[in-house]
Design an enzyme around this catalytic site. Structure first.
Site, mmCIF file in Angstrom:
data_model
loop_
_atom_site.group_PDB
_atom_site.id
_atom_site.type_symbol
_atom_site.label_atom_id
_atom_site.label_comp_id
_atom_site.label_asym_id
_atom_site.label_seq_id
_atom_site.Cartn_x
_atom_site.Cartn_y
_atom_site.Cartn_z
ATOM 1 C CG ASP A 202 -31.348 52.690 29.266
ATOM 2 O OD1 ASP A 202 -29.908 51.866 28.814
ATOM 3 O OD2 ASP A 202 -31.912 51.938 29.700
ATOM 4 C CD GLU A 265 -30.742 48.420 25.351
ATOM 5 O OE1 GLU A 265 -29.890 47.900 25.444
ATOM 6 O OE2 GLU A 265 -31.068 49.489 26.260
ATOM 7 C CG HIS A 327 -22.539 49.408 27.613
ATOM 8 N ND1 HIS A 327 -23.189 49.281 26.171
ATOM 9 C CD2 HIS A 327 -23.167 49.227 28.660
ATOM 10 C CE1 HIS A 327 -24.350 50.340 26.789
ATOM 11 N NE2 HIS A 327 -25.025 49.704 28.206
HETATM 12 C C1 NOJ Z 1 -28.945 49.081 29.432
HETATM 13 C C2 NOJ Z 1 -27.964 49.595 29.202
HETATM 14 O O1 NOJ Z 1 -27.225 49.083 28.179
HETATM 15 C C3 NOJ Z 1 -27.747 48.813 30.219
HETATM 16 O O2 NOJ Z 1 -25.658 49.008 30.294
HETATM 17 C C4 NOJ Z 1 -28.127 49.259 31.420
HETATM 18 O O3 NOJ Z 1 -27.427 48.367 31.913
HETATM 19 C C5 NOJ Z 1 -29.735 49.322 31.472
HETATM 20 N N1 NOJ Z 1 -30.449 49.250 30.213
HETATM 21 C C6 NOJ Z 1 -30.870 49.418 32.614
HETATM 22 O O4 NOJ Z 1 -30.300 50.871 32.308
#
Ligand code: NOJ
Length: 533
Positions: A202, A265, A327
């Site tokens: 993340d 990510e 998502h």
């Molecule tokens: C990225 C995640 O994909 C998202 O869903 C989340 O709200 C934020 N990071 C914080 O963790």
């Protein structure tokens, strides 16, 4: 030949949002036994790797992206033993399982943060990022939460602010503290040792912040009416040069085990993104390439430029990857409409590099409008109209009440079209989006050219056309995508005299074609196996 590639290069990743995939106990929320029940489906579809959004114990302020324990399973999803069982059954089928590591922040209910906020001299204090109030008593700098509002909250007991780039219940960990790094690396080892094949990590590009926490400058592109949190450039709270040393450490942890993968990510433009492969390919194996998601205009010209730019920018040995949805983003079928979503699926599954599919996109699931009183996403609550609930609604399995997802009340409304848009119905329809996806996955698996071959653009004079050739050994696969609203006939005989249609977006065309006069309908794509001369 295949042996020289890693599984994460030749496989396809499927993202499961566990809350919404399959409920096994009637509480309206998806769970691990539910996912296990659907492994047959995933195998039929042609998926080789699943990534589960967070399943760790969490107060669910951000539906699991607020982790209260990095080494257990939330009872809402099941038990550690049930996860082990899921992993072992997936492995028996030759399928890999990736978890979601959330190292940038923990829940404010994590024992580390509970200790940290208990007093200024607690040993855990420095595990998070604390600052005194500004002289006026306000936040220490102007940073904004991605969800809206300031990125700082005041802890009244100790009189300091703590940083949270997301929700106040997601406190940013201090990655300058070696103890924090070790704690997260140990959590990674815990899961690797249990057989987890890798992590999606993340917001990896946000892990470390500028040491002086300077104010962020205004974004000149921002216009009033746009979400307030986009008002500033994120110059000092993400993409800092020091992040790469941390990622190298994470990579070393992964490399302690056999053939594991790290997927980062990272929402950055291509030239910045590719740095995350690491100087010596010692960064993440796959920095998520979201450029098809963030592309301003969806047209043949923009997509061709993007693909060529990416291919040029990749470091030697860096493996490409492509994503259409997740998502956090409006669904592809809602962004582009159904016909173009089919074309996009053909693009995703025929480009060079590892594709990631978001659950339900194989059905053409659409965003579901969520009435204000049912909004649960913290971003949607803080920034009305920009919530992510619409793309997180339950998987549509069949036409029974609850869509085959649940026998209870689903945590988010099920799409109104579930009785017609569902797995059962589409499995029986040879022209459905699902059967198209299944077919493209089968083709990709069977074809070395599609699976791991080279990429070359094929020039055409048609502005709405994007064509490319994938090649491996003597095998040549031509992909032609007509993104325009009118049919075209074109001459691609430079590629070869004849070929055989291997797939069409409408799933109704087969047979031999001569390449000097190929006809494509409006918004139609073809995959053609070039006949060997
Ligand atoms: C990225 C995640 O994909 C998202 O869903 C989340 O709200 C934020 N990071 C914080 O963790």
């Amino acid at each position: 030949m295949k042996a020289s590639y890693h599984w994460w290069q030749t496989d396809v990743v499927y993202q499961i949002y566990p809350r919404s995939f399959q409920d096994s106990n009637g509480d309206g929320i998806g769970d691990l036994p539910g996912i296990r029940q659907r492994l047959d489906y995933l195998q039929w579809l042609g998926i080789d790797a699943i990534w589960l959004s967070p399943i760790f114990p969490s107060p669910m302020a951000d539906f699991g992206y607020d982790v209260a324990n990095y080494v257990d399973v939330d009872p809402m999803f099941g038990t550690l033993a049930e996860l082990d069982q899921l992993v072992s059954e997936a492995h028996q089928r030759g399928m890999r399982v990736l978890l979601d590591l959330v190292p940038n922040h923990s829940s404010d209910e994590h024992p580390w943060f509970v200790a940290a906020r208990s007093s200024r001299d607690n040993p855990y204090r420095d595990w998070y990022i604390w600052r005194d109030p500004a002289p006026d008593g306000g936040p220490p700098n102007n940073w904004l939460s991605h969800f809206g509002g300031p990125a700082w909250s005041l802890d009244h007991t100790t009189g300091q602010y703590y940083l949270h780039l997301f929700d106040p219940k997601q406190a940013d960990l201090n990655w300058r503290n070696p103890a924090v790094r070790q704690a997260i690396y140990d959590a990674m080892r815990f899961w690797f040792a249990r057989g987890i094949d890798g992590f999606r990590i993340d917001v990896i590009w946000m892990l470390i912040k500028h040491p002086d926490l300077p104010d962020n400058p205004p974004d000149p592109q921002w216009k009033p009416g746009q979400p307030e949190q986009h008002r500033l450039l994120r110059r000092h709270d993400q993409h800092q040069p020091e992040v790469h040393a941390i990622i190298r450490e994470m990579r070393m942890v992964a490399d302690e085990y056999q053939d594991r993968v790290l997927i980062g990510e990272i929402y950055l433009p291509i030239d910045d993104l590719v740095a995350y492969y690491g100087e010596n390919l010692d960064g993440v194996h796959l920095p998520f390439n979201f450029n098809l998601v963030t592309l301003g205009e969806w047209n043949a010209h923009a997509i061709r430029e993007l693909v060529e730019h990416y291919e040029r920018a990749l470091p030697p040995g860096g493996w490409p990857n492509w994503v259409l949805g997740n998502h956090d983003q409006p669904r592809i079928a809602s962004r582009l409409g159904q016909p173009m979503a089919r074309l996009a699926q053909m693009l995703l599954l025929t480009l060079r590099g590892t594709p990631t599919l978001y659950y339900g996109d194989e059905l053409g699931m659409e965003d579901v409008p969520i009435p204000a009183e049912l909004v649960v996403d913290p971003q949607g609550i803080r920034t009305p109209g920009h919530g992510r609930d619409p793309e997180r609604t339950p998987m549509q399995w069949d036409a029974t009440p609850g869509a085959g997802f649940t026998t209870g009340t689903p945590w988010l409304p099920i799409a109104a079209d579930y009785a017609t848009r569902n797995v059962t119905r589409q499995q029986d329809d040879p022209q459905s989006m699902l059967v198209l996806t299944h077919h493209l996955l089968e083709l990709r698996q069977a074809s070395a050219a599609l699976n791991r071959g080279s990429y070359a653009t094929v020039a055409t004079s048609e502005p709405d056309l994007f064509a490319y050739l994938r090649r491996a050994g003597g095998e040549q696969i031509l992909v032609i995508l007509n993104m325009g609203a009118t049919p075209v006939t074109l001459d691609l005989s430079s590629v070869g005299p004849t070929g055989t249609i291997a797939a069409s977006t409408g799933m109704q065309r087969t047979g031999h074609v001569t390449l000097d006069a190929i006809m494509l309908d409006a918004v139609e794509g073809l995959v053609i196996a070039i006949d060997e001369e």
